[in-house]
Design a protein around this motif. Structure first.
Motif, PDB file in Angstrom:
ATOM      1  N   GLU A  98      14.624  -3.052   4.287  1.00 21.80           N
ATOM      2  CA  GLU A  98      14.289  -3.940   3.058  1.00 21.80           C
ATOM      3  C   GLU A  98      14.729  -3.203   1.750  1.00 21.80           C
ATOM      4  OE1 GLU A  98      10.334  -6.296   4.472  1.00 21.80           O
ATOM      5  OE2 GLU A  98      10.177  -4.626   3.466  1.00 21.80           O
ATOM      6  N   GLN A  99      14.920  -3.947   0.771  1.00 19.58           N
ATOM      7  CA  GLN A  99      14.867  -3.312  -0.695  1.00 19.58           C
ATOM      8  C   GLN A  99      13.773  -3.904  -1.665  1.00 19.58           C
ATOM      9  OE1 GLN A  99      18.903  -4.369  -2.037  1.00 19.58           O
ATOM     10  NE2 GLN A  99      19.659  -2.515  -1.080  1.00 19.58           N
ATOM     11  N   GLY A 100      13.453  -2.984  -2.534  1.00 19.16           N
ATOM     12  CA  GLY A 100      12.400  -3.382  -3.641  1.00 19.16           C
ATOM     13  C   GLY A 100      11.134  -3.395  -2.843  1.00 19.16           C
ATOM     14  N   LEU A 101       9.989  -3.830  -3.262  1.00 18.54           N
ATOM     15  CA  LEU A 101       8.478  -3.942  -2.679  1.00 18.54           C
ATOM     16  C   LEU A 101       8.315  -5.274  -2.521  1.00 18.54           C
ATOM     17  CD1 LEU A 101       6.965  -2.079  -5.905  1.00 18.54           C
ATOM     18  CD2 LEU A 101       7.689  -1.025  -4.163  1.00 18.54           C
ATOM     19  N   ASN A 102       7.438  -5.232  -1.268  1.00 17.81           N
ATOM     20  CA  ASN A 102       7.031  -6.514  -0.574  1.00 17.81           C
ATOM     21  C   ASN A 102       5.604  -6.253  -0.386  1.00 17.81           C
ATOM     22  OD1 ASN A 102       9.680  -8.182  -0.227  1.00 17.81           O
ATOM     23  ND2 ASN A 102      10.352  -6.207   0.880  1.00 17.81           N
ATOM     24  N   ASP A 103       4.881  -7.398  -0.196  1.00 15.78           N
ATOM     25  CA  ASP A 103       3.272  -7.366   0.499  1.00 15.78           C
ATOM     26  C   ASP A 103       3.477  -6.968   1.903  1.00 15.78           C
ATOM     27  OD1 ASP A 103       2.342  -7.997  -1.892  1.00 15.78           O
ATOM     28  OD2 ASP A 103       2.523 -10.239  -1.564  1.00 15.78           O
ATOM     29  N   ILE A 104       3.072  -6.072   2.190  1.00 12.78           N
ATOM     30  CA  ILE A 104       3.163  -5.423   3.554  1.00 12.78           C
ATOM     31  C   ILE A 104       1.635  -5.453   4.223  1.00 12.78           C
ATOM     32  CG2 ILE A 104       3.500  -3.463   5.047  1.00 12.78           C
ATOM     33  CD1 ILE A 104       5.702  -2.449   2.826  1.00 12.78           C
ATOM     34  N   ASP A 105       1.299  -6.102   5.280  1.00 11.32           N
ATOM     35  CA  ASP A 105       0.161  -6.294   5.725  1.00 11.32           C
ATOM     36  C   ASP A 105       0.138  -5.000   6.957  1.00 11.32           C
ATOM     37  OD1 ASP A 105      -2.112  -7.585   6.398  1.00 11.32           O
ATOM     38  OD2 ASP A 105      -1.343  -8.887   8.026  1.00 11.32           O
ATOM     39  N   ILE A 106      -1.012  -4.039   6.269  1.00 10.26           N
ATOM     40  CA  ILE A 106      -1.179  -2.915   7.103  1.00 10.26           C
ATOM     41  C   ILE A 106      -2.476  -2.984   7.904  1.00 10.26           C
ATOM     42  CG2 ILE A 106      -1.664  -0.408   6.972  1.00 10.26           C
ATOM     43  CD1 ILE A 106       0.203  -0.394   4.620  1.00 10.26           C
ATOM     44  N   HIS A 107      -2.428  -2.641   9.143  1.00 14.43           N
ATOM     45  CA  HIS A 107      -3.456  -2.605  10.282  1.00 14.43           C
ATOM     46  C   HIS A 107      -3.628  -1.153  10.642  1.00 14.43           C
ATOM     47  CE1 HIS A 107      -4.245  -6.711   9.782  1.00 14.43           C
ATOM     48  NE2 HIS A 107      -2.984  -7.079  10.116  1.00 14.43           N
ATOM     49  N   ILE A 108      -4.927  -0.506  10.600  1.00 18.22           N
ATOM     50  CA  ILE A 108      -4.927   0.741  10.693  1.00 18.22           C
ATOM     51  C   ILE A 108      -5.391   0.836  12.283  1.00 18.22           C
ATOM     52  CG2 ILE A 108      -5.911   3.144  10.623  1.00 18.22           C
ATOM     53  CD1 ILE A 108      -3.968   2.365   8.308  1.00 18.22           C
ATOM     54  N   HIS A 109      -4.699   1.401  13.125  1.00 18.82           N
ATOM     55  CA  HIS A 109      -5.168   1.882  14.591  1.00 18.82           C
ATOM     56  C   HIS A 109      -5.652   3.434  14.789  1.00 18.82           C
ATOM     57  CE1 HIS A 109      -3.976  -2.039  16.040  1.00 18.82           C
ATOM     58  NE2 HIS A 109      -3.155  -2.293  15.158  1.00 18.82           N
ATOM     59  N   THR A 110      -6.484   3.680  15.712  1.00 17.02           N
ATOM     60  CA  THR A 110      -6.736   5.108  16.088  1.00 17.02           C
ATOM     61  C   THR A 110      -5.532   5.579  17.251  1.00 17.02           C
ATOM     62  OG1 THR A 110      -8.903   4.958  15.649  1.00 17.02           O
ATOM     63  CG2 THR A 110      -8.317   6.802  17.133  1.00 17.02           C
ATOM     64  N   TRP A 111      -4.890   6.732  16.910  1.00 20.73           N
ATOM     65  CA  TRP A 111      -3.927   7.131  17.977  1.00 20.73           C
ATOM     66  C   TRP A 111      -4.316   8.632  18.178  1.00 20.73           C
ATOM     67  CZ3 TRP A 111       1.765   8.419  16.558  1.00 20.73           C
ATOM     68  CH2 TRP A 111       2.598   8.775  18.004  1.00 20.73           C
ATOM     69  N   GLU A 112      -4.947   8.522  19.463  1.00 20.10           N
ATOM     70  CA  GLU A 112      -5.418   9.956  19.920  1.00 20.10           C
ATOM     71  C   GLU A 112      -6.379  10.580  18.857  1.00 20.10           C
ATOM     72  OE1 GLU A 112      -2.223  12.391  21.139  1.00 20.10           O
ATOM     73  OE2 GLU A 112      -1.627  10.851  22.664  1.00 20.10           O
ATOM     74  N   HIS A 113      -5.924  11.855  18.147  1.00 21.62           N
ATOM     75  CA  HIS A 113      -6.755  12.455  17.066  1.00 21.62           C
ATOM     76  C   HIS A 113      -6.664  11.972  15.657  1.00 21.62           C
ATOM     77  CE1 HIS A 113      -8.740  14.310  20.546  1.00 21.62           C
ATOM     78  NE2 HIS A 113      -7.678  15.044  20.841  1.00 21.62           N
ATOM     79  N   THR A 114      -5.871  11.133  15.645  1.00 26.50           N
ATOM     80  CA  THR A 114      -5.525  10.416  14.084  1.00 26.50           C
ATOM     81  C   THR A 114      -5.139   9.217  14.247  1.00 26.50           C
ATOM     82  OG1 THR A 114      -3.864  11.240  12.538  1.00 26.50           O
ATOM     83  CG2 THR A 114      -2.889  10.758  14.704  1.00 26.50           C
ATOM     84  N   LYS A 115      -5.147   8.588  12.877  1.00 26.42           N
ATOM     85  CA  LYS A 115      -4.579   7.254  12.577  1.00 26.42           C
ATOM     86  C   LYS A 115      -3.122   7.062  12.545  1.00 26.42           C
ATOM     87  CE  LYS A 115      -9.132   6.437  11.862  1.00 26.42           C
ATOM     88  NZ  LYS A 115      -9.872   5.857  10.854  1.00 26.42           N
ATOM     89  N   CYS A 116      -3.104   5.514  12.550  1.00 28.36           N
ATOM     90  CA  CYS A 116      -1.452   5.379  12.535  1.00 28.36           C
ATOM     91  C   CYS A 116      -1.271   3.876  12.136  1.00 28.36           C
ATOM     92  CB  CYS A 116      -0.674   5.479  13.774  1.00 28.36           C
ATOM     93  SG  CYS A 116       1.033   5.810  13.517  1.00 28.36           S
ATOM     94  N   PHE A 117      -0.230   3.319  11.503  1.00 26.26           N
ATOM     95  CA  PHE A 117      -0.304   1.866  11.431  1.00 26.26           C
ATOM     96  C   PHE A 117       1.355   1.636  11.783  1.00 26.26           C
ATOM     97  CE2 PHE A 117       0.023   4.351   7.314  1.00 26.26           C
ATOM     98  CZ  PHE A 117       1.148   4.074   6.768  1.00 26.26           C
ATOM     99  N   PHE A 118       1.774   0.250  11.378  1.00 33.29           N
ATOM    100  CA  PHE A 118       2.746  -0.392  11.990  1.00 33.29           C
ATOM    101  C   PHE A 118       2.993  -0.106  13.520  1.00 33.29           C
ATOM    102  CE2 PHE A 118       4.787   0.792   7.825  1.00 33.29           C
ATOM    103  CZ  PHE A 118       4.351  -0.128   7.141  1.00 33.29           C
ATOM    104  N   TYR A 119       1.960  -0.586  14.356  1.00 33.08           N
ATOM    105  CA  TYR A 119       1.724  -0.899  15.865  1.00 33.08           C
ATOM    106  C   TYR A 119       2.985  -1.620  16.172  1.00 33.08           C
ATOM    107  CZ  TYR A 119      -0.275  -1.545  20.381  1.00 33.08           C
ATOM    108  OH  TYR A 119      -0.630  -1.515  21.671  1.00 33.08           O
ATOM    109  N   LEU A 120       3.422  -0.888  17.548  1.00 31.47           N
ATOM    110  CA  LEU A 120       4.402  -1.661  18.182  1.00 31.47           C
ATOM    111  C   LEU A 120       4.294  -2.218  19.589  1.00 31.47           C
ATOM    112  CD1 LEU A 120       7.094   1.223  17.354  1.00 31.47           C
ATOM    113  CD2 LEU A 120       6.825  -1.094  16.064  1.00 31.47           C
ATOM    114  N   GLY A 121       3.439  -1.796  20.346  1.00 23.81           N
ATOM    115  CA  GLY A 121       3.052  -2.174  21.469  1.00 23.81           C
ATOM    116  C   GLY A 121       3.597  -1.068  22.685  1.00 23.81           C
ATOM    117  N   GLU A 122       3.493  -1.569  23.740  1.00 28.58           N
ATOM    118  CA  GLU A 122       3.821  -0.476  25.055  1.00 28.58           C
ATOM    119  C   GLU A 122       5.263  -0.212  25.397  1.00 28.58           C
ATOM    120  OE1 GLU A 122       1.338   1.297  26.075  1.00 28.58           O
ATOM    121  OE2 GLU A 122      -0.003   0.231  24.909  1.00 28.58           O
ATOM    122  N   LYS A 123       5.996  -1.388  25.046  1.00 26.68           N
ATOM    123  CA  LYS A 123       7.521  -1.126  25.216  1.00 26.68           C
ATOM    124  C   LYS A 123       8.100  -0.063  24.572  1.00 26.68           C
ATOM    125  CE  LYS A 123       8.491  -5.883  26.839  1.00 26.68           C
ATOM    126  NZ  LYS A 123       9.388  -7.001  26.583  1.00 26.68           N
TER     127      LYS A 123
END
Length: 433
Positions: free
Chosen positions: A67-92
């Protein structure tokens, strides 16, 4: 070399891949949009796009890097082992999160361009950040994700030798005022004396005149101690001296005083020296240029590093002003009142200008601790515990620890009791297992 196949080679993509792969992991990276080139490459490779080509190492791409510029980004936080992460993709995907897009979001300081509540100094505060609100400010998540990415690559390419890096420290000494009483001039000395009298601070009044008359040592003059500590350390200290005019916010020493100039030159003989940019020079390029030229005149060399007064940043203007004046490094990326990782990383990174969509040559060296933050801990034991936890987090990713102390932190003032011990703990930390 890691070859990345992608459907589009964007400035954002190149920027974040080079940070993760080259700056953190120490491997070169290149990009291709041609499947034939990708297939022919017989070493480390991965695809970063919407659809997997076959059975290759694959991370599904989020849109933010294209993308270019700023956009409204929907961020959902997930736990990943001993840390946190976002932009979840799934198992593939080979990794269940798009660590590159998430890293770009944090490194570019995307959230600081979005509407937010500033504090009384006009600063972006820790409590406004995603990292604080979601409970991962205490972790260098970008570096953690980079190491997880490396480990996943190792499984697919077991014969590839990844280089290693080592834990480093870069102690910063901030000098908003070199002295408490010395070199303050007649009017400031008179004003301070009257204030002491009005508040019946007789001890302070006595000390003021004892220092001025040369009978006592100025409480803020801790430079001999610090230079001695530098001599016994293998890591270079970096001092930031304020040269700005006296104002509501900055109350330093007149930069034309010969003794003050001599002090800066003396410190510069043993340590690195940078410019603490005054509060009003943050948004005034001509004032900033004047302060820069003055420091270069004192040091007799080009100014390399800066730090903003009150750790205030106005993105992107603050950094654009530094780039225009060819200042190479800035040490303002951190929080005054909270420990942790403002940009999610303890690895220096280049400033990415989101308005112009370009990687700039300005190196951002994030700090993780300011001495004031430790005052929240009541006992020295608690301070050590918090400090050791922070050091542990940085050591886990072989990062760079940048603590900010002030010259007055090493004075005999009661509130700073034990801080020399804490400073020594940091200096000794590279030798601790």
């Amino acid at each position: 070399m890691l070859l990345v196949y992608t459907h589009k080679i964007s400035p954002r993509l190149k920027y974040v891949f080079k940070h993760i792969c080259t700056r953190v992991l120490g491997i070169e990276v290149s990009f291709t949009t041609k499947i034939e080139t990708f297939i022919a490459h017989d070493s480390l490779k991965m695809s970063y796009t919407k659809q997997q080509l076959g059975n290759e190492f694959y991370i599904k791409s989020h849109d933010i890097l294209f993308e270019q510029g700023l956009n409204d980004i929907d961020i959902h936080i997930h736990t990943w082992e001993h840390t946190k992460c976002f932009f979840y993709l799934g198992e593939k995907s080979s990794i269940p999160f798009d660590v590159f897009s998430a890293s770009f979001y944090l490194l570019s300081r995307y959230e600081e361009y979005l509407p937010h509540v500033k504090d009384e100094y006009g600063r972006f505060t820790a409590t406004e950040s995603l990292a604080f609100q979601e409970g991962f400010l205490h972790q260098p998540v970008v570096d953690i994700w980079a190491y997880k990415f490396r480990d996943a690559l190792k499984k697919q390419f077991p014969d590839f030798e990844f280089p290693s890096r080592s834990y480093q420290i870069k102690p910063v000494i901030d000098v908003p005022s070199a002295y408490t009483y010395k070199l303050k001039g007649i009017m400031r000395t008179l004003g301070g004396s009257l204030k002491d009298l009005a508040r019946l601070r007789l001890k302070s009044l006595y000390t003021r005149f004892a220092v001025i008359m040369g009978f006592k040592h100025d409480p803020f003059d801790t430079f001999k101690y610090l230079i001695n500590r530098q001599k016994s350390s293998s890591f270079s200290f970096l001092f930031f001296f304020l040269l700005g005019d006296y104002s509501t916010y900055d109350k330093g020493i007149n930069p034309n005083k010969k003794q003050f100039i001599s002090l800066i030159k003396h410190v510069g003989d043993y340590c690195d020296v940078g410019l603490k940019i005054s509060y009003f020079a943050l948004d005034d390029e001509s004032l900033l240029k004047k302060e820069k030229l003055k420091m270069e005149d004192i040091l007799n060399r080009n100014l390399k590093a800066s730090r903003q007064s009150f750790s205030k940043l106005n993105l992107p203007e603050t950094y654009r002003n530094l780039i225009a004046l060819e200042i190479k490094e800035d040490y303002t990326m951190g929080y005054v009142n909270h420990l942790g990782f403002r940009a999610g990383s303890c690895t220096p990174f280049l400033f990415y200008d989101l308005d112009y969509e370009v990687q700039t040559p300005l190196k951002i060296v994030p700090y993780q601790l300011m001495d004031f933050t430790l005052l929240k801990q009541k006992s020295l034991l608690d301070k050590k515990k918090v400090l050791n936890e922070l050091i542990y987090q940085i050591k886990q990713v072989d990062g760079q620890f940048v603590p900010i102390f002030h010259n007055y932190t090493f004075s005999d003032y009661k509130r700073w009791d034990g801080f020399k011990e804490l400073f020594n703990l940091i200096l000794d930390s590279p030798n601790e297992a």
